[in-house]
Design a protein around this motif. Sequence first.
Motif, PDB file in Angstrom:
ATOM      1  N   ASP A  23     -20.362  14.794 -45.032  1.00 45.18           N
ATOM      2  CA  ASP A  23     -19.423  14.075 -46.044  1.00 45.18           C
ATOM      3  C   ASP A  23     -18.046  14.279 -46.043  1.00 45.18           C
ATOM      4  OD1 ASP A  23     -21.836  12.950 -47.247  1.00 45.18           O
ATOM      5  OD2 ASP A  23     -22.002  14.643 -48.680  1.00 45.18           O
ATOM      6  N   ALA A  24     -17.843  15.731 -45.840  1.00 46.94           N
ATOM      7  CA  ALA A  24     -16.261  16.188 -45.556  1.00 46.94           C
ATOM      8  C   ALA A  24     -15.809  15.318 -44.583  1.00 46.94           C
ATOM      9  CB  ALA A  24     -16.265  17.775 -45.489  1.00 46.94           C
ATOM     10  N   PHE A  25     -16.278  15.360 -43.244  1.00 41.44           N
ATOM     11  CA  PHE A  25     -15.701  14.881 -42.061  1.00 41.44           C
ATOM     12  C   PHE A  25     -15.482  13.127 -42.289  1.00 41.44           C
ATOM     13  CE2 PHE A  25     -16.501  18.886 -39.878  1.00 41.44           C
ATOM     14  CZ  PHE A  25     -15.455  19.021 -39.398  1.00 41.44           C
ATOM     15  N   GLY A  26     -16.536  12.911 -43.121  1.00 44.01           N
ATOM     16  CA  GLY A  26     -16.527  11.214 -43.063  1.00 44.01           C
ATOM     17  C   GLY A  26     -15.241  10.865 -44.079  1.00 44.01           C
ATOM     18  N   ASP A  27     -15.090  11.590 -45.117  1.00 38.17           N
ATOM     19  CA  ASP A  27     -13.900  11.600 -45.863  1.00 38.17           C
ATOM     20  C   ASP A  27     -12.674  11.745 -45.094  1.00 38.17           C
ATOM     21  OD1 ASP A  27     -15.611  11.200 -47.979  1.00 38.17           O
ATOM     22  OD2 ASP A  27     -15.401  13.323 -48.746  1.00 38.17           O
ATOM     23  N   LEU A  28     -12.639  12.678 -44.316  1.00 39.98           N
ATOM     24  CA  LEU A  28     -11.366  12.963 -43.287  1.00 39.98           C
ATOM     25  C   LEU A  28     -10.937  11.525 -42.238  1.00 39.98           C
ATOM     26  CD1 LEU A  28     -11.474  16.543 -42.406  1.00 39.98           C
ATOM     27  CD2 LEU A  28      -9.942  15.547 -43.732  1.00 39.98           C
ATOM     28  N   ALA A  29     -12.097  11.152 -41.843  1.00 36.40           N
ATOM     29  CA  ALA A  29     -12.332   9.960 -40.914  1.00 36.40           C
ATOM     30  C   ALA A  29     -11.776   8.700 -41.570  1.00 36.40           C
ATOM     31  CB  ALA A  29     -13.514   9.834 -40.464  1.00 36.40           C
ATOM     32  N   ALA A  30     -11.978   8.839 -42.992  1.00 34.52           N
ATOM     33  CA  ALA A  30     -11.478   7.427 -43.645  1.00 34.52           C
ATOM     34  C   ALA A  30     -10.064   7.583 -43.975  1.00 34.52           C
ATOM     35  CB  ALA A  30     -12.464   7.503 -44.816  1.00 34.52           C
ATOM     36  N   LEU A  31      -9.298   8.678 -43.603  1.00 35.29           N
ATOM     37  CA  LEU A  31      -7.968   8.628 -44.198  1.00 35.29           C
ATOM     38  C   LEU A  31      -7.335   7.562 -42.957  1.00 35.29           C
ATOM     39  CD1 LEU A  31      -7.611  12.418 -44.962  1.00 35.29           C
ATOM     40  CD2 LEU A  31      -7.538  10.544 -46.530  1.00 35.29           C
ATOM     41  N   PRO A  32      -6.064   7.181 -43.714  1.00 35.06           N
ATOM     42  CA  PRO A  32      -5.186   6.370 -42.542  1.00 35.06           C
ATOM     43  C   PRO A  32      -4.500   7.410 -41.491  1.00 35.06           C
ATOM     44  CG  PRO A  32      -4.251   6.442 -44.817  1.00 35.06           C
ATOM     45  CD  PRO A  32      -5.524   7.130 -44.607  1.00 35.06           C
ATOM     46  N   VAL A  33      -4.465   6.779 -40.287  1.00 36.25           N
ATOM     47  CA  VAL A  33      -3.708   7.612 -39.212  1.00 36.25           C
ATOM     48  C   VAL A  33      -2.278   7.274 -39.271  1.00 36.25           C
ATOM     49  CG1 VAL A  33      -3.519   7.831 -36.849  1.00 36.25           C
ATOM     50  CG2 VAL A  33      -5.952   7.686 -37.810  1.00 36.25           C
ATOM     51  N   GLU A  34      -1.623   8.462 -39.395  1.00 36.67           N
ATOM     52  CA  GLU A  34      -0.001   8.313 -39.394  1.00 36.67           C
ATOM     53  C   GLU A  34       0.488   8.426 -37.961  1.00 36.67           C
ATOM     54  OE1 GLU A  34       1.842  10.733 -42.040  1.00 36.67           O
ATOM     55  OE2 GLU A  34       0.666  10.099 -43.785  1.00 36.67           O
ATOM     56  N   VAL A  35       1.192   7.492 -37.345  1.00 31.89           N
ATOM     57  CA  VAL A  35       1.714   7.532 -36.098  1.00 31.89           C
ATOM     58  C   VAL A  35       2.951   7.828 -36.324  1.00 31.89           C
ATOM     59  CG1 VAL A  35       2.187   6.168 -34.070  1.00 31.89           C
ATOM     60  CG2 VAL A  35       0.181   5.635 -35.463  1.00 31.89           C
ATOM     61  N   GLY A  36       3.404   9.013 -35.640  1.00 28.32           N
ATOM     62  CA  GLY A  36       4.779   9.646 -35.730  1.00 28.32           C
ATOM     63  C   GLY A  36       5.676   8.684 -34.888  1.00 28.32           C
ATOM     64  N   ASP A  37       6.901   8.610 -35.367  1.00 27.77           N
ATOM     65  CA  ASP A  37       7.947   7.812 -34.827  1.00 27.77           C
ATOM     66  C   ASP A  37       8.361   8.539 -33.656  1.00 27.77           C
ATOM     67  OD1 ASP A  37       7.966   5.898 -36.733  1.00 27.77           O
ATOM     68  OD2 ASP A  37       9.410   6.978 -38.119  1.00 27.77           O
ATOM     69  N   ARG A  38       7.974   7.801 -32.332  1.00 26.98           N
ATOM     70  CA  ARG A  38       8.825   8.500 -30.941  1.00 26.98           C
ATOM     71  C   ARG A  38      10.272   7.585 -30.817  1.00 26.98           C
ATOM     72  NH1 ARG A  38       4.522   8.379 -26.444  1.00 26.98           N
ATOM     73  NH2 ARG A  38       6.065   9.944 -25.531  1.00 26.98           N
ATOM     74  N   ARG A  39      10.953   8.673 -30.322  1.00 25.75           N
ATOM     75  CA  ARG A  39      12.433   8.110 -30.045  1.00 25.75           C
ATOM     76  C   ARG A  39      11.956   6.865 -28.722  1.00 25.75           C
ATOM     77  NH1 ARG A  39      15.658  13.070 -28.274  1.00 25.75           N
ATOM     78  NH2 ARG A  39      13.776  13.856 -27.050  1.00 25.75           N
ATOM     79  N   PRO A  40      12.889   6.096 -28.988  1.00 26.60           N
ATOM     80  CA  PRO A  40      12.950   4.799 -28.003  1.00 26.60           C
ATOM     81  C   PRO A  40      13.274   5.367 -26.666  1.00 26.60           C
ATOM     82  CG  PRO A  40      14.037   4.005 -29.915  1.00 26.60           C
ATOM     83  CD  PRO A  40      13.652   5.612 -30.122  1.00 26.60           C
ATOM     84  N   THR A  41      12.559   5.080 -25.662  1.00 29.57           N
ATOM     85  CA  THR A  41      12.654   5.468 -24.062  1.00 29.57           C
ATOM     86  C   THR A  41      13.382   4.157 -23.329  1.00 29.57           C
ATOM     87  OG1 THR A  41      10.903   7.017 -24.386  1.00 29.57           O
ATOM     88  CG2 THR A  41      11.930   6.457 -22.308  1.00 29.57           C
ATOM     89  N   CYS A  42      14.356   4.794 -22.449  1.00 32.82           N
ATOM     90  CA  CYS A  42      14.926   3.794 -21.432  1.00 32.82           C
ATOM     91  C   CYS A  42      13.838   3.596 -20.493  1.00 32.82           C
ATOM     92  CB  CYS A  42      16.313   4.386 -20.915  1.00 32.82           C
ATOM     93  SG  CYS A  42      16.744   3.436 -19.633  1.00 32.82           S
ATOM     94  N   LEU A  43      13.618   2.368 -20.052  1.00 34.53           N
ATOM     95  CA  LEU A  43      12.589   1.966 -19.296  1.00 34.53           C
ATOM     96  C   LEU A  43      13.176   2.213 -17.756  1.00 34.53           C
ATOM     97  CD1 LEU A  43      11.803  -1.659 -20.498  1.00 34.53           C
ATOM     98  CD2 LEU A  43      10.453   0.677 -21.002  1.00 34.53           C
ATOM     99  N   ARG A  44      14.593   2.443 -17.252  1.00 36.06           N
ATOM    100  CA  ARG A  44      14.734   2.703 -16.127  1.00 36.06           C
ATOM    101  C   ARG A  44      14.876   4.212 -15.968  1.00 36.06           C
ATOM    102  NH1 ARG A  44      20.328   1.453 -12.446  1.00 36.06           N
ATOM    103  NH2 ARG A  44      19.133   1.887 -10.518  1.00 36.06           N
ATOM    104  N   CYS A  45      15.527   5.097 -16.676  1.00 38.82           N
ATOM    105  CA  CYS A  45      15.482   6.502 -16.246  1.00 38.82           C
ATOM    106  C   CYS A  45      14.649   7.293 -17.012  1.00 38.82           C
ATOM    107  CB  CYS A  45      17.008   6.982 -16.763  1.00 38.82           C
ATOM    108  SG  CYS A  45      17.332   6.867 -18.457  1.00 38.82           S
TER     109      CYS A  45
END
Length: 286
Positions: free
Chosen positions: A33-55
């Motif tokens: 039950d406990a892990f089921g409740d945790l699994a139902a929580l929305p996943v927060e995706v951390g903001d990653r810094r935009p990366t230059c595609l070349r370097c």
Amino acid sequence: MDNVSSLCSSVSPEENGPETCNSSSSTEDDLVDAFGDLAALPVEVGDRRPTCLRCRRPQKVCLCPFLPPQPLEVSTCLYIVQHPAEESRVLRTVPLLAACLPQGKCDVIVGRRFNEEKHPELAAVCRDSRTLILYPGPKSQNLEELVQYEDIGTVKHNVIIIDGTWSQAKNMFLKNSLFHLPKQVQLNRTLSSQYVIRTQPSNICLSTLECAAVALSILERNDDIQEVLLRPLKALCSFQLQHGAQIHHSKEHLLKNGMYDKPMPKNKRKIKRMEKLVTDHNICPR
């Protein structure tokens, strides 16, 4: 949850009594039950810094202004065999190297162990008579001496470079028989590393980008290549130093000047190797 059920089944009734599994079953239900409740929580995706595609650097610290406007035209193909630990390093030099060269001229292959079954393309490169592996040692030939006997433009070499710490590179070289097939070469040019934000074993040890820069300038017979490839590395180090990074002297420099503040190793082989760093001016870790 498989772990909980396996724990219950691994204990015999004779050891824990007839009620043990019933109580464990109740505990298991509570955990489900406990892990089921945790699994139902929305996943927060951390903001990653935009990366230059070349370097491949964060856009705010992009190094593209220090890269050549167009990839350098070279006939040599580089194969960077990279230890998995290098992928997670923030201040890597290989992405800068790849950004300076045309697509297909700098292939990066990640792993520790390589064989013909899993890496047929790399195996074919290792068996190619034009392939060289850049790794110092008693069997290594000076790259400049090798090239001086070749007619310009007659041989298009492949060069394998192992990317990792010196101990990682040594381990990968010794334990991969494929790497013993190509002709072994080393660099004899006197060049102090510009990669001053990472500690090198000795003053003559170079980063992967620096090794590639020197090797390409020799094979292509164009010293401008070395200058162009080292430009983004110098900019990277300069930026880091301006924002709090410290200059890292080589272990050799620290030992010779009494600045080495770490405990000395107890292993006799390591002690002997450190003594060589101080006494032998031509030593480079094998």
